[in-house]
Design a protein around this motif. Structure first.
Motif, PDB file in Angstrom:
ATOM      1  N   VAL A 106       0.668  -1.247   0.049  1.00 20.53           N
ATOM      2  CA  VAL A 106       0.036   0.059   0.044  1.00 20.53           C
ATOM      3  C   VAL A 106       0.891   1.282  -0.157  1.00 20.53           C
ATOM      4  O   VAL A 106       0.675   2.157  -0.666  1.00 20.53           O
ATOM      5  CB  VAL A 106      -0.983   0.094   1.302  1.00 20.53           C
ATOM      6  CG1 VAL A 106      -1.619   1.347   1.297  1.00 20.53           C
ATOM      7  CG2 VAL A 106      -1.993  -1.130   1.104  1.00 20.53           C
ATOM      8  N   VAL A 107       2.026   1.164   0.616  1.00 18.99           N
ATOM      9  CA  VAL A 107       2.699   2.252   1.175  1.00 18.99           C
ATOM     10  C   VAL A 107       3.572   2.538  -0.458  1.00 18.99           C
ATOM     11  O   VAL A 107       3.397   3.622  -0.913  1.00 18.99           O
ATOM     12  CB  VAL A 107       3.893   2.220   2.179  1.00 18.99           C
ATOM     13  CG1 VAL A 107       4.708   3.573   1.915  1.00 18.99           C
ATOM     14  CG2 VAL A 107       3.011   2.416   3.347  1.00 18.99           C
ATOM     15  N   TYR A 108       4.180   1.342  -1.009  1.00 22.12           N
ATOM     16  CA  TYR A 108       4.875   1.622  -2.013  1.00 22.12           C
ATOM     17  C   TYR A 108       3.858   2.000  -3.242  1.00 22.12           C
ATOM     18  O   TYR A 108       4.376   2.849  -4.277  1.00 22.12           O
ATOM     19  CB  TYR A 108       5.537   0.224  -2.428  1.00 22.12           C
ATOM     20  CG  TYR A 108       6.363   0.326  -3.820  1.00 22.12           C
ATOM     21  CD1 TYR A 108       7.465   0.876  -3.758  1.00 22.12           C
ATOM     22  CD2 TYR A 108       5.610  -0.183  -4.915  1.00 22.12           C
ATOM     23  CE1 TYR A 108       8.332   0.749  -5.165  1.00 22.12           C
ATOM     24  CE2 TYR A 108       6.291  -0.293  -6.016  1.00 22.12           C
ATOM     25  CZ  TYR A 108       7.792   0.331  -5.945  1.00 22.12           C
ATOM     26  OH  TYR A 108       8.329   0.082  -7.171  1.00 22.12           O
ATOM     27  N   SER A 110       1.280   3.543  -3.198  1.00 18.75           N
ATOM     28  CA  SER A 110       0.688   5.109  -3.040  1.00 18.75           C
ATOM     29  C   SER A 110       1.442   6.204  -3.441  1.00 18.75           C
ATOM     30  O   SER A 110       1.165   7.435  -3.765  1.00 18.75           O
ATOM     31  CB  SER A 110       0.490   5.610  -1.566  1.00 18.75           C
ATOM     32  OG  SER A 110       1.459   5.476  -0.758  1.00 18.75           O
ATOM     33  N   PHE A 111       2.989   5.818  -3.554  1.00 18.51           N
ATOM     34  CA  PHE A 111       3.909   7.006  -3.879  1.00 18.51           C
ATOM     35  C   PHE A 111       3.529   7.432  -5.675  1.00 18.51           C
ATOM     36  O   PHE A 111       3.551   8.683  -5.832  1.00 18.51           O
ATOM     37  CB  PHE A 111       5.399   6.588  -4.089  1.00 18.51           C
ATOM     38  CG  PHE A 111       5.716   6.387  -2.526  1.00 18.51           C
ATOM     39  CD1 PHE A 111       5.514   7.334  -1.452  1.00 18.51           C
ATOM     40  CD2 PHE A 111       6.452   5.415  -2.190  1.00 18.51           C
ATOM     41  CE1 PHE A 111       5.771   7.342  -0.353  1.00 18.51           C
ATOM     42  CE2 PHE A 111       6.918   5.178  -0.950  1.00 18.51           C
ATOM     43  CZ  PHE A 111       6.528   6.154   0.142  1.00 18.51           C
ATOM     44  N   PRO A 112       3.331   6.692  -6.564  1.00 16.84           N
ATOM     45  CA  PRO A 112       2.906   7.341  -7.868  1.00 16.84           C
ATOM     46  C   PRO A 112       1.503   8.054  -7.670  1.00 16.84           C
ATOM     47  O   PRO A 112       1.575   8.961  -8.545  1.00 16.84           O
ATOM     48  CB  PRO A 112       2.593   5.791  -8.714  1.00 16.84           C
ATOM     49  CG  PRO A 112       3.326   4.828  -8.061  1.00 16.84           C
ATOM     50  CD  PRO A 112       3.577   5.076  -6.564  1.00 16.84           C
ATOM     51  N   LEU A 113       0.420   7.707  -6.873  1.00 18.39           N
ATOM     52  CA  LEU A 113      -0.616   8.334  -6.815  1.00 18.39           C
ATOM     53  C   LEU A 113      -0.287   9.905  -6.244  1.00 18.39           C
ATOM     54  O   LEU A 113      -0.804  10.807  -6.791  1.00 18.39           O
ATOM     55  CB  LEU A 113      -1.670   7.518  -5.789  1.00 18.39           C
ATOM     56  CG  LEU A 113      -2.982   8.059  -5.870  1.00 18.39           C
ATOM     57  CD1 LEU A 113      -3.460   8.036  -7.307  1.00 18.39           C
ATOM     58  CD2 LEU A 113      -3.607   7.208  -4.952  1.00 18.39           C
ATOM     59  N   ILE A 114       0.596   9.805  -5.272  1.00 14.17           N
ATOM     60  CA  ILE A 114       0.877  10.955  -4.734  1.00 14.17           C
ATOM     61  C   ILE A 114       1.686  11.877  -5.559  1.00 14.17           C
ATOM     62  O   ILE A 114       1.410  13.274  -5.682  1.00 14.17           O
ATOM     63  CB  ILE A 114       1.714  10.881  -3.203  1.00 14.17           C
ATOM     64  CG1 ILE A 114       0.906  10.365  -2.131  1.00 14.17           C
ATOM     65  CG2 ILE A 114       2.289  12.247  -2.956  1.00 14.17           C
ATOM     66  CD1 ILE A 114       1.758   9.739  -0.983  1.00 14.17           C
ATOM     67  N   LEU A 137      -2.912   7.597   2.445  1.00 15.94           N
ATOM     68  CA  LEU A 137      -2.601   6.169   2.329  1.00 15.94           C
ATOM     69  C   LEU A 137      -1.246   5.661   2.920  1.00 15.94           C
ATOM     70  O   LEU A 137      -1.224   4.990   3.709  1.00 15.94           O
ATOM     71  CB  LEU A 137      -2.625   6.011   0.703  1.00 15.94           C
ATOM     72  CG  LEU A 137      -3.893   5.881   0.129  1.00 15.94           C
ATOM     73  CD1 LEU A 137      -3.704   5.753  -1.351  1.00 15.94           C
ATOM     74  CD2 LEU A 137      -4.667   4.383   0.465  1.00 15.94           C
ATOM     75  N   PRO A 138      -0.216   6.274   2.497  1.00 13.34           N
ATOM     76  CA  PRO A 138       1.197   6.026   3.328  1.00 13.34           C
ATOM     77  C   PRO A 138       1.155   6.147   4.937  1.00 13.34           C
ATOM     78  O   PRO A 138       1.589   5.478   5.632  1.00 13.34           O
ATOM     79  CB  PRO A 138       2.191   6.498   2.420  1.00 13.34           C
ATOM     80  CG  PRO A 138       1.546   7.912   1.834  1.00 13.34           C
ATOM     81  CD  PRO A 138       0.222   7.462   1.635  1.00 13.34           C
ATOM     82  N   LEU A 139       0.453   7.319   5.308  1.00 11.97           N
ATOM     83  CA  LEU A 139       0.513   7.552   6.505  1.00 11.97           C
ATOM     84  C   LEU A 139      -0.290   6.772   7.297  1.00 11.97           C
ATOM     85  O   LEU A 139       0.091   6.092   8.485  1.00 11.97           O
ATOM     86  CB  LEU A 139       0.091   9.182   6.785  1.00 11.97           C
ATOM     87  CG  LEU A 139       0.978  10.032   6.550  1.00 11.97           C
ATOM     88  CD1 LEU A 139       0.611  11.390   6.617  1.00 11.97           C
ATOM     89  CD2 LEU A 139       2.460   9.997   6.956  1.00 11.97           C
ATOM     90  N   GLY A 140      -1.521   6.456   6.903  1.00 13.28           N
ATOM     91  CA  GLY A 140      -2.244   5.605   7.598  1.00 13.28           C
ATOM     92  C   GLY A 140      -1.878   4.066   7.475  1.00 13.28           C
ATOM     93  O   GLY A 140      -1.952   3.378   8.441  1.00 13.28           O
TER      94      GLY A 140
END
Length: 172
Positions: A106-108, A110-114, A137-140
């Protein structure tokens, strides 16, 4: 070292709780304002719906870690609770490893989305950069992972509740 780590975790928990409370309070007020405006003044306040939705996203993704800390997620552990302690610990570690792998994905992911939200996307009504919303997403997921690890450590002696006595132990 562990006292410093405990203080850091306590600080993170306070910050997350503050975020969840603030977003939930805002979400409640925004929806009430929308309902009041629509039914009393016959006027729809367009930005309240959008901001309430984004506040709800933050509440859900950050609140999942709070639910993890309190043991409020659904778990089927009736059979696991009957395992001997060493097997229950191994199963607990296996489950935690799978959950941590998923949270890492999820964290990985989310980076392209951010990055997309940083460069191109804004919210439809307020024109807020979408990376602010996507950052939940990554924080949660990271906060959920922290609480997951803390729960495994805290419940090391009873991973799934009560365990039968180990071989050689007398029942109490």
């Amino acid at each position: 070292m562990s006292a410093i780590l405990a203080r850091i975790v306590a600080g993170v928990r306070i910050a997350v709780a503050a975020i969840v409370v603030a977003c939930f309070a805002y979400m409640t007020l925004a929806v009430l304002a929308q309902v009041f405006g629509r039914y009393v003044f016959n006027y729809s306040i367009s930005w309240t719906e959008e901001t309430a939705r984004y506040a709800q996203i933050w509440v859900v993704l950050m609140g999942a870690g709070i639910a993890m800390r309190r043991g409020l997620h659904v778990a089927v552990d009736a059979v696991a609770a009957l395992l001997p302690l060493k097997w229950a610990r191994a199963l607990s570690l296996l489950i935690a490893a799978g959950a941590l792998w998923f949270l890492g994905v999820v964290v990985y992911g989310s980076f392209p989305l951010i990055e997309l939200g940083w460069l191109f996307e804004t919210s439809p009504v307020l024109q807020v950069p979408m990376w602010i919303i996507y950052l939940s997403l990554p924080l949660g997921a990271a906060y959920f992972a922290l609480e997951l690890v803390a729960r495994v450590v805290d419940r090391w002696d009873r991973p799934f509740g009560l365990h039968p006595p180990a071989e050689g132990d007398s029942p109490s």
